[in-house]
Design an enzyme around this catalytic site. Structure first.
Site, PDB file in Angstrom:
ATOM      1  N   CYS A 120       0.818  -1.222   0.000  1.00  0.00           N
ATOM      2  CA  CYS A 120       0.000   0.000   0.000  1.00  0.00           C
ATOM      3  C   CYS A 120       0.847   1.266   0.000  1.00  0.00           C
ATOM      4  O   CYS A 120       0.340   2.367  -0.214  1.00  0.00           O
ATOM      5  CB  CYS A 120      -0.939   0.013   1.207  1.00  0.00           C
ATOM      6  N   HIS A 253      -2.535   7.249   4.513  1.00  0.00           N
ATOM      7  CA  HIS A 253      -3.078   6.072   3.828  1.00  0.00           C
ATOM      8  C   HIS A 253      -4.444   5.741   4.422  1.00  0.00           C
ATOM      9  O   HIS A 253      -4.630   5.737   5.637  1.00  0.00           O
ATOM     10  CB  HIS A 253      -2.116   4.894   4.005  1.00  0.00           C
ATOM     11  N   ASN A 283      -9.912   0.448   1.841  1.00  0.00           N
ATOM     12  CA  ASN A 283      -8.474   0.566   1.621  1.00  0.00           C
ATOM     13  C   ASN A 283      -8.174   0.162   0.176  1.00  0.00           C
ATOM     14  O   ASN A 283      -8.269  -1.004  -0.184  1.00  0.00           O
ATOM     15  CB  ASN A 283      -7.758  -0.365   2.607  1.00  0.00           C
TER      16      ASN A 283
HETATM   17  C1  LIG Z   1      -8.601  -5.867  10.995  1.00  0.00           C
HETATM   18  C2  LIG Z   1      -9.077  -4.929  12.114  1.00  0.00           C
HETATM   19  C3  LIG Z   1     -10.140  -3.984  11.578  1.00  0.00           C
HETATM   20  C4  LIG Z   1      -9.679  -5.765  13.239  1.00  0.00           C
HETATM   21  O1  LIG Z   1     -10.128  -4.891  14.245  1.00  0.00           O
HETATM   22  P1  LIG Z   1      -9.863  -5.240  15.771  1.00  0.00           P
HETATM   23  O2  LIG Z   1     -10.545  -4.233  16.574  1.00  0.00           O
HETATM   24  O3  LIG Z   1      -8.360  -5.390  15.924  1.00  0.00           O
HETATM   25  O4  LIG Z   1     -10.567  -6.622  15.901  1.00  0.00           O
HETATM   26  P2  LIG Z   1      -9.949  -7.992  16.396  1.00  0.00           P
HETATM   27  O5  LIG Z   1      -9.021  -8.549  15.370  1.00  0.00           O
HETATM   28  O6  LIG Z   1      -9.434  -7.784  17.796  1.00  0.00           O
HETATM   29  O7  LIG Z   1     -11.261  -8.866  16.429  1.00  0.00           O
HETATM   30  C5  LIG Z   1     -12.296  -8.614  17.348  1.00  0.00           C
HETATM   31  C6  LIG Z   1     -13.387  -9.630  17.104  1.00  0.00           C
HETATM   32  O8  LIG Z   1     -14.058  -9.308  15.880  1.00  0.00           O
HETATM   33  C7  LIG Z   1     -14.091 -10.450  15.038  1.00  0.00           C
HETATM   34  N1  LIG Z   1     -14.048 -10.015  13.653  1.00  0.00           N
HETATM   35  C8  LIG Z   1     -12.962  -9.876  12.827  1.00  0.00           C
HETATM   36  N2  LIG Z   1     -13.361  -9.445  11.630  1.00  0.00           N
HETATM   37  C9  LIG Z   1     -14.695  -9.294  11.690  1.00  0.00           C
HETATM   38  C10 LIG Z   1     -15.671  -8.878  10.763  1.00  0.00           C
HETATM   39  N3  LIG Z   1     -15.357  -8.498   9.511  1.00  0.00           N
HETATM   40  N4  LIG Z   1     -16.952  -8.838  11.155  1.00  0.00           N
HETATM   41  C11 LIG Z   1     -17.316  -9.212  12.392  1.00  0.00           C
HETATM   42  N5  LIG Z   1     -16.444  -9.616  13.317  1.00  0.00           N
HETATM   43  C12 LIG Z   1     -15.150  -9.662  12.966  1.00  0.00           C
HETATM   44  C13 LIG Z   1     -12.882 -11.256  15.427  1.00  0.00           C
HETATM   45  O9  LIG Z   1     -13.040 -12.603  15.064  1.00  0.00           O
HETATM   46  C14 LIG Z   1     -12.869 -11.052  16.922  1.00  0.00           C
HETATM   47  O10 LIG Z   1     -13.814 -11.912  17.515  1.00  0.00           O
HETATM   48  P3  LIG Z   1     -13.496 -12.639  18.905  1.00  0.00           P
HETATM   49  O11 LIG Z   1     -13.341 -11.520  19.894  1.00  0.00           O
HETATM   50  O12 LIG Z   1     -14.711 -13.476  19.107  1.00  0.00           O
HETATM   51  O13 LIG Z   1     -12.253 -13.401  18.671  1.00  0.00           O
HETATM   52  C15 LIG Z   1      -7.882  -4.096  12.680  1.00  0.00           C
HETATM   53  O14 LIG Z   1      -6.998  -4.954  13.363  1.00  0.00           O
HETATM   54  C16 LIG Z   1      -7.131  -3.396  11.597  1.00  0.00           C
HETATM   55  O15 LIG Z   1      -7.611  -2.479  10.992  1.00  0.00           O
HETATM   56  N6  LIG Z   1      -5.848  -3.772  11.371  1.00  0.00           N
HETATM   57  C17 LIG Z   1      -5.055  -3.166  10.319  1.00  0.00           C
HETATM   58  C18 LIG Z   1      -5.395  -3.784   9.004  1.00  0.00           C
HETATM   59  C19 LIG Z   1      -4.897  -2.961   7.840  1.00  0.00           C
HETATM   60  O16 LIG Z   1      -5.008  -1.778   7.827  1.00  0.00           O
HETATM   61  N7  LIG Z   1      -4.339  -3.665   6.835  1.00  0.00           N
HETATM   62  C20 LIG Z   1      -3.898  -3.067   5.626  1.00  0.00           C
HETATM   63  C21 LIG Z   1      -2.687  -2.247   5.837  1.00  0.00           C
HETATM   64  S1  LIG Z   1      -2.183  -1.503   4.375  1.00  0.00           S
END
Ligand SMILES: CC(C)(COP(=O)(O)OP(=O)(O)OC[C@H]1O[C@@H](n2cnc3c(N)ncnc32)[C@H](O)[C@@H]1OP(=O)(O)O)[C@@H](O)C(=O)NCCC(=O)NCCS
Length: 332
Positions: A120, A253, A283
């Site tokens: 990205c 970003h 994204n």
């Molecule tokens: C991916 C992201 C949104 C997840 O958010 P988070 O607040 O960290 O959520 P978690 O990973 O802690 O998951 C929390 C819960 O939601 C659940 N969950 C994950 N994706 C989900 C979705 N799309 N819908 C519903 N629930 C979801 C998980 O399974 C977890 O459940 P659990 O508590 O029963 O295990 C966040 O980590 C993120 O934005 N990371 C960066 C990703 C990114 O920007 N990548 C590209 C970079 S260029």
């Protein structure tokens, strides 16, 4: 790597264009494929909808209109361009490069053309490379494209990635002089974190039964992103002898509104100076920063004389910032 643009010719942006596919995919629509909710996606990411390419649409199809708009705004034609760099992780194919395909479509018969892979962050790396070639006298007019139909490499059964990404592309024309546009760059990579966001089996390394889909450790990437967005911007501003108060427009970003809010708070940027469009596009990987630039241009926030700070981060893991004084009136 950090560098201030002191030693070469002056380089600025003279044209800007962007394009997203027509198909809008809402959060609710994704519920057909994975166990998720509109509420979860909005709350955790700020995303409401994204655009997705059709099966027939490849990167060059999305990028071509963006390139044409950027060239028209610069008052140029394809034949005037001598360098095309396309930042992407989803080229039409591994070779020929999408840059070469675009050069042909644009009639840029005198252009060197190649693709660049930095996740990205690709658009930021491509800007820095084009800057170097222009400032050093190797090129006079460059077309820099950032774009990814990332939906092509998403697992439609993996909720942790499917909800985050969208498709789009943007392009800028960069030219030598007369005014000083680019002021400095800060770029970096941490290959040790590579497996936090990767596409196993997409190259010459053997993997057993690769499925061809993006794999991500969301929490690790979140921690990385919140750290580098702040650090990279601070290091760049310091090396250029500026502070965040000098910045008129901050374009991070567009990965997740929580990551953007964190960086904005830590850097101390007033919210009205921050460009956010992740709610509408998700994204879009290498397309994210040029799309945000184009949005700021079309809503009248991007004006000549303004100091613009852009920071990208992504697979690699990589990051990159650029400081530019905007020099041209443009509506995208
Ligand atoms: C991916 C992201 C949104 C997840 O958010 P988070 O607040 O960290 O959520 P978690 O990973 O802690 O998951 C929390 C819960 O939601 C659940 N969950 C994950 N994706 C989900 C979705 N799309 N819908 C519903 N629930 C979801 C998980 O399974 C977890 O459940 P659990 O508590 O029963 O295990 C966040 O980590 C993120 O934005 N990371 C960066 C990703 C990114 O920007 N990548 C590209 C970079 S260029």
């Amino acid at each position: 790597m950090i560098g201030t643009a002191r030693n070469g010719l002056e380089v600025s942006i003279s044209g800007l264009g962007c394009k997203v596919p027509d198909r809008v995919v809402t959060n609710d629509e994704l519920r057909q494929y994975v166990d998720t909710t509109d509420e979860w996606i909005r709350e955790r990411t700020g995303i409401r909808e994204r655009r997705m390419a059709t099966q027939e649409e490849a990167l060059s199809d999305i990028s071509l209109p963006a390139c044409r708009d950027a060239l028209a705004q610069a008052g140029l034609e394809g034949k005037d361009i001598d360098l095309i760099i396309v930042a992407t992780v989803t080229p039409d194919m591994m070779f020929p490069s999408t840059a070469a395909i675009l050069a042909d479509a644009l009639g840029a018969t005198d252009a060197a053309a190649y693709d660049l892979s930095a996740g990205c962050t690709g658009f930021m790396y491509a800007l820095a490379q084009a800057y170097g070639m222009l400032a050093g006298g190797l090129s006079k007019r460059a077309l820099v494209v950032g774009g990814d139909p990332l939906s092509k490499i998403l697992d439609w059964e993996d909720r942790s990635t499917l909800v985050l990404f969208g498709d789009g592309a943007g392009a800028v024309v960069m030219e030598v002089g007369p005014e000083k546009g680019f002021i400095g760059f800060e770029l970096g990579a941490d290959g040790g974190g590579g497996a936090s966001l990767w596409l196993p089996g997409s190259g010459s390394r053997h993997f057993d039964d690769p499925d061809g889909y993006v794999k991500m450790n969301g929490r690790e990437v979140f921690k990385f992103a919140t750290r580098v967005l702040v650090q990279s911007a601070q290091d760049l501003l310091e090396s250029c002898g500026m502070t965040i108060d000098d910045v008129d427009l901050y374009i991070p970003h567009q990965a997740n509104v929580r990551i953007i809010d964190h960086a904005t708070r830590k850097l101390g940027v007033p919210s009205e100076r921050v460009v956010i469009n992740v709610d509408r596009y998700g994204n879009t990987s290498s397309g994210s920063i040029p799309l945000a630039l184009a949005d700021a241009a079309s809503d009248g926030r991007l004006k000549p004389g303004q100091l613009v700070l852009m920071t990208g981060m992504g697979a690699g893991l990589t990051w990159g910032s650029a400081l530019i004084r905007w020099t041209k009136e443009m509506a995208a």
